[in-house]
Design a protein around this motif. Structure first.
Motif, mmCIF file in Angstrom:
data_model
loop_
_atom_site.group_PDB
_atom_site.id
_atom_site.type_symbol
_atom_site.label_atom_id
_atom_site.label_comp_id
_atom_site.label_asym_id
_atom_site.label_seq_id
_atom_site.Cartn_x
_atom_site.Cartn_y
_atom_site.Cartn_z
ATOM 1 N N THR A 20 0.787 -1.238 0.000
ATOM 2 C CA THR A 20 0.000 0.000 0.000
ATOM 3 C C THR A 20 0.819 1.288 0.000
ATOM 4 O OG1 THR A 20 -0.165 -0.122 2.407
ATOM 5 C CG2 THR A 20 -1.991 -1.046 1.138
ATOM 6 N N HIS A 21 2.142 1.160 0.035
ATOM 7 C CA HIS A 21 2.952 2.379 -0.077
ATOM 8 C C HIS A 21 4.327 2.010 -0.627
ATOM 9 C CE1 HIS A 21 4.456 6.384 0.670
ATOM 10 N NE2 HIS A 21 5.537 5.844 1.217
ATOM 11 N N THR A 22 4.558 2.380 -1.867
ATOM 12 C CA THR A 22 5.816 1.981 -2.479
ATOM 13 C C THR A 22 6.126 2.883 -3.660
ATOM 14 O OG1 THR A 22 7.028 0.080 -3.316
ATOM 15 C CG2 THR A 22 4.710 0.245 -3.970
ATOM 16 N N HIS A 23 7.404 3.172 -3.855
ATOM 17 C CA HIS A 23 7.804 4.133 -4.895
ATOM 18 C C HIS A 23 8.379 3.385 -6.097
ATOM 19 C CE1 HIS A 23 7.662 7.757 -2.175
ATOM 20 N NE2 HIS A 23 7.666 6.782 -1.277
ATOM 21 N N THR A 24 7.577 3.229 -7.129
ATOM 22 C CA THR A 24 8.027 2.432 -8.272
ATOM 23 C C THR A 24 9.188 3.101 -9.016
ATOM 24 O OG1 THR A 24 6.535 3.413 -9.913
ATOM 25 C CG2 THR A 24 5.645 1.645 -8.576
ATOM 26 N N GLU A 40 1.191 3.747 -5.242
ATOM 27 C CA GLU A 40 2.385 4.593 -5.396
ATOM 28 C C GLU A 40 2.010 6.009 -4.957
ATOM 29 O OE1 GLU A 40 5.181 6.920 -6.483
ATOM 30 O OE2 GLU A 40 5.725 5.027 -7.449
ATOM 31 N N PRO A 41 2.735 6.587 -4.014
ATOM 32 C CA PRO A 41 2.341 7.881 -3.451
ATOM 33 C C PRO A 41 2.707 9.075 -4.319
ATOM 34 C CG PRO A 41 4.366 7.164 -2.464
ATOM 35 C CD PRO A 41 3.941 6.056 -3.393
ATOM 36 N N GLY A 42 3.456 8.853 -5.360
ATOM 37 C CA GLY A 42 3.842 10.001 -6.182
ATOM 38 C C GLY A 42 5.224 9.804 -6.732
ATOM 39 N N MET A 88 -0.649 10.293 0.801
ATOM 40 C CA MET A 88 0.253 11.311 1.357
ATOM 41 C C MET A 88 1.105 10.720 2.481
ATOM 42 S SD MET A 88 -0.953 14.950 3.056
ATOM 43 C CE MET A 88 0.224 16.120 3.748
ATOM 44 N N HIS A 89 2.370 11.139 2.548
ATOM 45 C CA HIS A 89 3.198 10.804 3.713
ATOM 46 C C HIS A 89 2.702 11.681 4.867
ATOM 47 C CE1 HIS A 89 5.900 9.837 0.277
ATOM 48 N NE2 HIS A 89 6.298 8.839 1.043
ATOM 49 N N ILE A 90 2.203 11.067 5.925
ATOM 50 C CA ILE A 90 1.603 11.845 7.018
ATOM 51 C C ILE A 90 2.251 11.480 8.351
ATOM 52 C CG2 ILE A 90 -0.527 12.254 8.328
ATOM 53 C CD1 ILE A 90 -2.114 11.905 5.754
ATOM 54 N N ALA A 137 0.627 7.413 4.697
ATOM 55 C CA ALA A 137 1.818 6.570 4.713
ATOM 56 C C ALA A 137 2.654 6.879 5.954
ATOM 57 C CB ALA A 137 2.640 6.809 3.454
ATOM 58 N N HIS A 138 3.103 5.829 6.602
ATOM 59 C CA HIS A 138 3.949 5.855 7.798
ATOM 60 C C HIS A 138 3.152 6.126 9.081
ATOM 61 C CE1 HIS A 138 7.385 5.250 5.317
ATOM 62 N NE2 HIS A 138 7.136 6.343 4.621
ATOM 63 N N ALA A 139 2.547 7.307 9.206
ATOM 64 C CA ALA A 139 1.730 7.632 10.381
ATOM 65 C C ALA A 139 2.420 7.234 11.685
ATOM 66 C CB ALA A 139 0.356 6.957 10.268
ATOM 67 N N THR A 183 6.044 -1.477 1.585
ATOM 68 C CA THR A 183 7.505 -1.627 1.658
ATOM 69 C C THR A 183 8.221 -0.283 1.613
ATOM 70 O OG1 THR A 183 7.635 -1.771 -0.752
ATOM 71 C CG2 THR A 183 7.512 -3.853 0.466
ATOM 72 N N ASP A 184 7.505 0.775 1.166
ATOM 73 C CA ASP A 184 8.147 2.039 0.836
ATOM 74 C C ASP A 184 9.089 1.804 -0.356
ATOM 75 O OD1 ASP A 184 8.495 4.738 0.974
ATOM 76 O OD2 ASP A 184 9.364 4.787 2.972
ATOM 77 N N GLY A 185 9.971 2.748 -0.640
ATOM 78 C CA GLY A 185 10.791 2.617 -1.840
ATOM 79 C C GLY A 185 12.105 1.888 -1.598
HETATM 80 ZN ZN LIG Z 1 7.260 6.941 0.850
#
Ligand SMILES: [Zn+2]
Length: 452
Positions: A62-66, A121-123, A217-219, A254-256, A304-306
């Motif tokens: 649910t949160h990863t930077h391709t 992907e968050p952006g 969004m990274h929050i 993301a993260h929170a 996993t994040d990036g």
């Molecule tokens: Zn991220």
């Protein structure tokens, strides 16, 4: 076009969390007809004997930077600002659309090999390149552009007004939303509160509602971020977003990590979805209040994040890290249980990206997104005394034998079917080198290297 998986240990992740020993799954086209004790029909195109194997829903990352796949190893052992300004921004701002395509395709290969078929992907850079890769790879994706309308030290190519950023995203939605047999959605991205005006935050949400998509969004990611929010907005990040009226069920936070207990309650009340990225968080972010969030009924999923923040782009490893980090410092061995972690990686992930009715569990009528796991393919997952715990604590991605998305095999018997693995490895290395050359990124050597 029916496929029948038989004699499997079927973990459905349905609302009752039913598991079937010697169970089966019947798939017709892109959908699951039934999962459980199902009779084999006569007209199956394919029958797979899964004796000794586990069949379960594939993972949702649910949160990863391709776009960052080619930046693996580019930013280890550095602080957040060095990470951002000296490594990642020069890397990302020097990417071409073709780089994004190659990066995303390599990323998809790693996801499929680790049993993941849906990502958010968050952006990232060049959504068009990302779309092309996801379409080819055959997975599901909520893609977003990297969006920033303020902030210090931004590369010149990224300095855009609020209106420009929103216009570009609307164009991307018109072009790519619901493409690739509906496997792709385009969402709104907001990088962080450091790089977003309140106008951007609110108008992104308005537009997301208008188009029926989400905002990623990274929050409350880092301590410095909530301190920055307090300095510039008078309150911490989540309280500020709550005051703005931004918090809602179509927001992925993301993260929170840096939430007060009251802010956890705000997330619960507004059904904000949390993407917990434990490996990435263990670098410099901190411990998110995951046990509390789960207890309070917040939807927590995994990501996993990036590659340059985690290095292991692998939901199997992410489950294992999750199983450890909340216990040790609390001295609570049941702080987050294996069954909760398996839900976080599957059905909660599907909920987080708005796909609860589509995937995340093996149920009649849902899309056939699933994996076959072979615990016997090597020594490191055996023996299996407690199957659900084994999946979380001792499975490796190499135990995943086959991966299916939308009724199509993306990997069968460890061989990728939609991506030429050898070719993408070669291209990935080439493109990674070239981006670093263009961006002038050079890492200090940790040991003296002799060259000839
Ligand atoms: Zn991220």
């Amino acid at each position: 076009m029916k496929t029948f998986l038989k004699n499997a240990y079927v973990i459905t992740m349905n609302p009752k969390r039913e598991v079937y020993e010697n169970g089966s799954v019947l798939i017709d086209g892109d959908r699951i007809v039934d999962a459980g004790f199902v009779k084999q029909p006569d007209d199956c195109r394919e029958v797979v004997d899964c004796k000794g194997k586990i069949v379960m829903p594939s993972f949702v990352n649910t949160h990863t930077h391709t776009s960052q796949q080619l930046a693996r190893g580019l930013a280890d052992d550095v602080d957040l600002l060095t990470w951002l300004r000296e490594r990642i921004w020069p890397y990302e701002s020097n990417m071409t659309e073709e780089d994004s395509y190659i990066s995303t395709l390599l990323f998809c290969a790693e996801q499929i090999k680790a049993g993941c078929t849906s990502i958010a992907e968050p952006g990232g850079q060049h959504v068009a390149g990302m779309v092309r890769a996801v379409e080819k790879a055959g997975i599901r994706a909520k893609l977003a552009k990297s969006v920033m309308d303020c902030g210090e030290g931004l590369p010149a190519v990224w300095q855009k007004s609020t209106q420009e950023e929103l216009d570009i995203q609307e164009e991307l939605i018109k072009k790519f939303n619901h493409t690739a047999e509906d496997r792709i959605q385009v969402w709104f991205g907001i990088r962080t509160i450091f790089n977003a005006t309140d106008e951007l935050i609110l108008r992104s949400k308005e537009l997301a509602d208008k188009y029926g998509v989400g905002v990623h969004m990274h929050i409350a990611e880092a301590k410095a971020e909530v301190e920055y929010a307090r300095e510039t907005r008078g309150v911490t990040t989540v309280t500020h977003l709550n005051n703005l009226g931004f918090l809602d069920k179509n927001v992925i936070a993301a993260h929170a990590v840096w939430l007060t207990n009251e802010e956890v309650e705000m997330f619960r009340k507004h059904q904000v979805k949390v993407s917990h990225n434990p490996a990435s968080a263990m670098r410099v972010l901190g411990f998110a209040k995951i046990p509390r969030m789960l207890r309070e009924g917040v939807c927590v999923a995994l990501g996993t994040d990036g590659a340059p923040t985690n290095n292991r782009m692998n939901m199997v490893d992410e489950m294992w890290v999750t199983s450890l980090i909340h216990k040790g410092w609390r001295l609570e061995p049941d702080a987050v249980k294996a069954e909760e972690i398996l839900a976080m990686a599957t059905i909660n992930g599907a909920r987080a990206v708005g796909d609860e009715g589509i995937c995340g569990s093996l149920e009649a009528g849902k899309k056939a997104d699933l994996i076959i796991i072979d615990p016997d393919c090597s020594v490191d997952m055996l023996p299996i005394h407690d199957p659900i715990a084994n999946l979380v604590t001792s499975m490796h991605s190499t135990n995943i034998e086959s991966t299916m998305c939308d009724g199509k095999w993306l990997m069968k018997d460890r061989k990728l079917l939609t991506i030429d693995e050898e070719e993408i490895i070669r291209e990935g290395k080439e493109h990674a080198r070239e981006i670093c050359r263009r961006g002038g990124i050079k890492l200090p050597e940790r040991f003296p290297v002799k060259r000839r």
